[in-house]
Design a protein around this motif. Structure first.
Motif, mmCIF file in Angstrom:
data_model
loop_
_atom_site.group_PDB
_atom_site.id
_atom_site.type_symbol
_atom_site.label_atom_id
_atom_site.label_comp_id
_atom_site.label_asym_id
_atom_site.label_seq_id
_atom_site.Cartn_x
_atom_site.Cartn_y
_atom_site.Cartn_z
ATOM 1 N N GLY A 45 70.458 114.272 -34.570
ATOM 2 C CA GLY A 45 71.478 114.151 -35.596
ATOM 3 C C GLY A 45 72.525 115.236 -35.443
ATOM 4 N N ARG A 46 72.924 115.808 -36.561
ATOM 5 C CA ARG A 46 73.818 116.964 -36.567
ATOM 6 C C ARG A 46 73.097 118.158 -37.167
ATOM 7 N NH1 ARG A 46 75.722 114.547 -33.296
ATOM 8 N NH2 ARG A 46 77.888 113.881 -32.938
ATOM 9 N N HIS A 47 71.790 118.229 -36.856
ATOM 10 C CA HIS A 47 70.974 119.324 -37.391
ATOM 11 C C HIS A 47 70.436 120.224 -36.288
ATOM 12 C CE1 HIS A 47 68.371 121.558 -40.030
ATOM 13 N NE2 HIS A 47 67.282 121.126 -39.431
ATOM 14 N N LEU A 48 69.892 119.643 -35.229
ATOM 15 C CA LEU A 48 69.303 120.437 -34.152
ATOM 16 C C LEU A 48 70.236 120.477 -32.953
ATOM 17 C CD1 LEU A 48 65.565 119.282 -34.274
ATOM 18 C CD2 LEU A 48 66.612 121.303 -35.322
ATOM 19 N N LEU A 49 70.498 121.681 -32.490
ATOM 20 C CA LEU A 49 71.455 121.910 -31.413
ATOM 21 C C LEU A 49 70.864 122.901 -30.424
ATOM 22 C CD1 LEU A 49 74.490 121.422 -30.553
ATOM 23 C CD2 LEU A 49 75.030 123.470 -31.878
ATOM 24 N N ARG A 50 71.019 122.629 -29.145
ATOM 25 C CA ARG A 50 70.497 123.556 -28.135
ATOM 26 C C ARG A 50 71.108 124.944 -28.314
ATOM 27 N NH1 ARG A 50 67.334 121.239 -24.360
ATOM 28 N NH2 ARG A 50 67.596 118.998 -23.977
ATOM 29 N N LYS A 51 70.288 125.956 -28.061
ATOM 30 C CA LYS A 51 70.669 127.363 -28.116
ATOM 31 C C LYS A 51 70.959 127.855 -29.535
ATOM 32 C CE LYS A 51 72.486 127.657 -23.409
ATOM 33 N NZ LYS A 51 73.538 128.234 -22.546
ATOM 34 N N GLN A 52 70.518 127.062 -30.533
ATOM 35 C CA GLN A 52 70.782 127.439 -31.917
ATOM 36 C C GLN A 52 69.524 127.321 -32.774
ATOM 37 O OE1 GLN A 52 73.520 128.806 -32.689
ATOM 38 N NE2 GLN A 52 75.101 128.038 -31.300
ATOM 39 N N VAL A 53 69.541 128.050 -33.888
ATOM 40 C CA VAL A 53 68.465 127.993 -34.874
ATOM 41 C C VAL A 53 68.912 127.129 -36.044
ATOM 42 C CG1 VAL A 53 67.235 129.335 -36.627
ATOM 43 C CG2 VAL A 53 67.358 130.169 -34.278
ATOM 44 N N ALA A 54 68.028 126.258 -36.513
ATOM 45 C CA ALA A 54 68.255 125.470 -37.717
ATOM 46 C C ALA A 54 67.175 125.828 -38.733
ATOM 47 C CB ALA A 54 68.217 123.972 -37.403
ATOM 48 N N ILE A 76 60.625 112.403 -29.357
ATOM 49 C CA ILE A 76 59.909 112.151 -28.111
ATOM 50 C C ILE A 76 59.816 110.658 -27.788
ATOM 51 C CG2 ILE A 76 58.597 114.293 -28.276
ATOM 52 C CD1 ILE A 76 56.219 112.711 -29.246
ATOM 53 N N SER A 77 59.902 109.805 -28.819
ATOM 54 C CA SER A 77 59.836 108.352 -28.583
ATOM 55 C C SER A 77 61.223 107.744 -28.394
ATOM 56 C CB SER A 77 59.137 107.658 -29.757
ATOM 57 O OG SER A 77 59.916 107.749 -30.938
ATOM 58 N N GLU A 78 62.265 108.566 -28.638
ATOM 59 C CA GLU A 78 63.657 108.122 -28.518
ATOM 60 C C GLU A 78 63.970 106.974 -29.468
ATOM 61 O OE1 GLU A 78 64.491 107.337 -24.421
ATOM 62 O OE2 GLU A 78 63.759 109.301 -23.737
ATOM 63 N N ARG A 79 63.360 107.017 -30.662
ATOM 64 C CA ARG A 79 63.605 106.000 -31.680
ATOM 65 C C ARG A 79 64.192 106.657 -32.926
ATOM 66 N NH1 ARG A 79 58.008 102.599 -32.088
ATOM 67 N NH2 ARG A 79 57.314 102.834 -29.923
ATOM 68 N N GLU A 80 65.066 105.965 -33.587
ATOM 69 C CA GLU A 80 65.665 106.485 -34.814
ATOM 70 C C GLU A 80 64.764 106.127 -36.001
ATOM 71 O OE1 GLU A 80 69.750 105.340 -35.175
ATOM 72 O OE2 GLU A 80 70.268 106.054 -33.165
ATOM 73 N N LEU A 81 63.602 106.768 -36.046
ATOM 74 C CA LEU A 81 62.612 106.444 -37.067
ATOM 75 C C LEU A 81 63.117 106.724 -38.475
ATOM 76 C CD1 LEU A 81 59.365 107.886 -35.408
ATOM 77 C CD2 LEU A 81 60.283 105.558 -35.279
ATOM 78 N N ASN A 270 77.635 124.923 -39.877
ATOM 79 C CA ASN A 270 78.729 125.666 -39.236
ATOM 80 C C ASN A 270 79.411 124.874 -38.130
ATOM 81 O OD1 ASN A 270 77.880 127.659 -40.914
ATOM 82 N ND2 ASN A 270 77.330 129.122 -39.335
ATOM 83 N N LEU A 271 78.646 124.012 -37.452
ATOM 84 C CA LEU A 271 79.181 123.334 -36.267
ATOM 85 C C LEU A 271 79.302 121.829 -36.452
ATOM 86 C CD1 LEU A 271 77.227 125.320 -33.530
ATOM 87 C CD2 LEU A 271 79.507 125.762 -34.456
ATOM 88 N N ALA A 272 79.186 121.355 -37.689
ATOM 89 C CA ALA A 272 79.311 119.918 -37.959
ATOM 90 C C ALA A 272 79.689 119.748 -39.428
ATOM 91 C CB ALA A 272 77.996 119.196 -37.662
ATOM 92 N N PRO A 273 80.205 118.572 -39.800
ATOM 93 C CA PRO A 273 80.539 118.344 -41.208
ATOM 94 C C PRO A 273 79.293 118.424 -42.085
ATOM 95 C CG PRO A 273 81.516 116.664 -39.801
ATOM 96 C CD PRO A 273 80.556 117.436 -38.946
ATOM 97 N N ILE A 274 79.486 118.849 -43.333
ATOM 98 C CA ILE A 274 78.388 118.866 -44.290
ATOM 99 C C ILE A 274 77.850 117.447 -44.430
ATOM 100 C CG2 ILE A 274 77.779 119.241 -46.705
ATOM 101 C CD1 ILE A 274 78.175 121.816 -45.212
ATOM 102 N N GLY A 275 76.535 117.291 -44.441
ATOM 103 C CA GLY A 275 75.938 115.964 -44.507
ATOM 104 C C GLY A 275 75.757 115.463 -45.925
#
Length: 392
Positions: A45-54, A76-81, A270-275
């Protein structure tokens, strides 16, 4: 106290001995064509980003651990559960510092069963550890202040690199160190060490944290327990809130329904619109061993007219036509909503909010209109009459 003069001498000597060192400052900016700039490496989504802490914060018992388990399975399943976009070919490491492995196994198995995840989809891609088997301590408090346990950080870095982990979830953050959680200086140091680890290993790190007591008021990420430095160091923060009693009534959820419904709101980004707020609920999944385990799933706020169409509106119009029932829901059995409930198979008491919304929508559309009718005391009362008849 730090000797800044000595530090300056050492830095100057280092630059003399290593003229091409990256430590030389300042670094000139070099403009690049925007079309060639790399995009942000989002993972989930717009929550987890490489090299960053969420950071995810929530009151106890809402379902944050179950939520992160399902999100891990989605990655890991590549599904939008849960309706969130996910990158492909990911590996996830869940490090739960409170629960024993048996409990984690039950939760993961129930989540896999409920969401239809097969064993071969998680093999070699999901890693699970618990604080009961191997404690995790990234920082300790000493007389001189908080100290990062470098060997622990280095070992995590080695394992992340060796297993090629893309996402690591620490649940809960408070159990990953021994510093005072109200010490902002200490929390800042620890949070930034996690950020350095994420950068060093090119992965995303999720820190799960508790909120302080809010006395029934809906929490925000600012209500996270302890020092505010943790949230400040994160590039994405979200908060979980249990559905309030009045919201359950508005949604038409029966008082006998013990299901936990909760919202997920990304209110620091900080790096994406507020959800916007999204809804989740915990459903009970029965396993073959007889255990019942809670699993997080998507839940959508019900639309006022879910399950009904123009034929149902026509039935209500025919039932009301010529009767001029009262508009006010305080009119007892004379309320128009009683007729609506009878025609649509609803409960005039339990579904009152929904029926009122239906009537307002029909008034707005012109399917009904208000009219003034005098009661036995010749006082005018607003009533309903059919406006424009519905068509199939």
């Amino acid at each position: 106290m730090r000797d800044f003069t000595a530090m300056a001498v050492q830095l100057d000597q280092h630059r003399t001995e290593h003229p091409n060192s990256a430590d030389r400052l300042p670094t000139p900016f070099i403009w690049q064509d925007p079309s060639g700039l790399p995009r942000r490496p989002w993972i989930y989504g717009r929550h987890l980003l490489r090299k960053q802490v969420a950071v995810t914060v929530a009151p106890g018992g809402v379902g944050k651990s179950s939520l992160t388990i399902v999100e891990g399975l989605a990655m890991i399943s590549e599904r939008e559960l849960l309706g969130e976009w996910t990158a492909k070919d990911l590996k996830v490491w869940l490090y739960n510092l409170e629960d024993p492995r048996d409990e984690m196994t039950l939760r993961i198995t129930a989540a896999m069963q409920h969401h239809g995840i097969q064993p071969d989809e998680v093999e070699g891609r999901l890693f699970v550890d618990t604080g009961r088997e191997r404690e995790l301590c990234t920082a300790v408090q000493t007389r001189e202040g908080v100290v990062i346990v470098k060997p622990e950080i280095d070992e995590l870095a080695r394992e992340i690199a060796a297993r090629k982990i893309d996402v690591m979830v620490i649940d809960p953050f408070v159990s990953s160190h021994q510093a005072g959680e109200n010490d902002n200086v200490a929390i800042d140091l620890i949070a930034k060490e996690w950020a350095r680890l994420a950068d060093r290993c090119n992965c995303a790190i999720e820190l799960v944290h508790h909120t302080r007591k809010t006395n029934g008021i809906e929490a925000t990420t600012e209500d996270s327990r302890g020092g505010s430095a943790l949230l400040a160091a994160a590039r994405s923060g979200r908060v979980l809130n249990r559905m309030a009693a009045d919201e359950r009534e508005q949604a038409g959820i029966s008082p006998d329904d013990l299901t936990t419904y909760f919202t997920v709101t990304r209110d620091k980004a900080n790096l994406a619109p507020i959800g916007k707020r999204t809804w989740r609920r915990m459903v009970s999944v029965e396993l073959a061993n007889g255990e019942s385990v809670g699993v997080a799933e998507v839940w959508e706020w019900p639309d006022t007219f879910d399950g009904f169409d123009s034929k149902d509106l026509m039935a209500v119009q025919h039932a009301i036509d010529g009767k001029q029932p009262r508009y006010s829901d305080q009119a007892g059995n004379d309320w128009a909503g009683v007729i609506v409930a009878e025609e649509l198979g609803l409960d005039a008491r339990k579904d009152k909010r929904r029926i009122k919304k239906m009537i307002e929508a029909w008034l707005h559309s012109g399917a009904f209109r208000k009219t003034q009718v005098s009661d036995d005391s010749r006082r005018p009362r607003p009533c309903l009459e059919v406006g424009e008849w519905a068509t199939e």
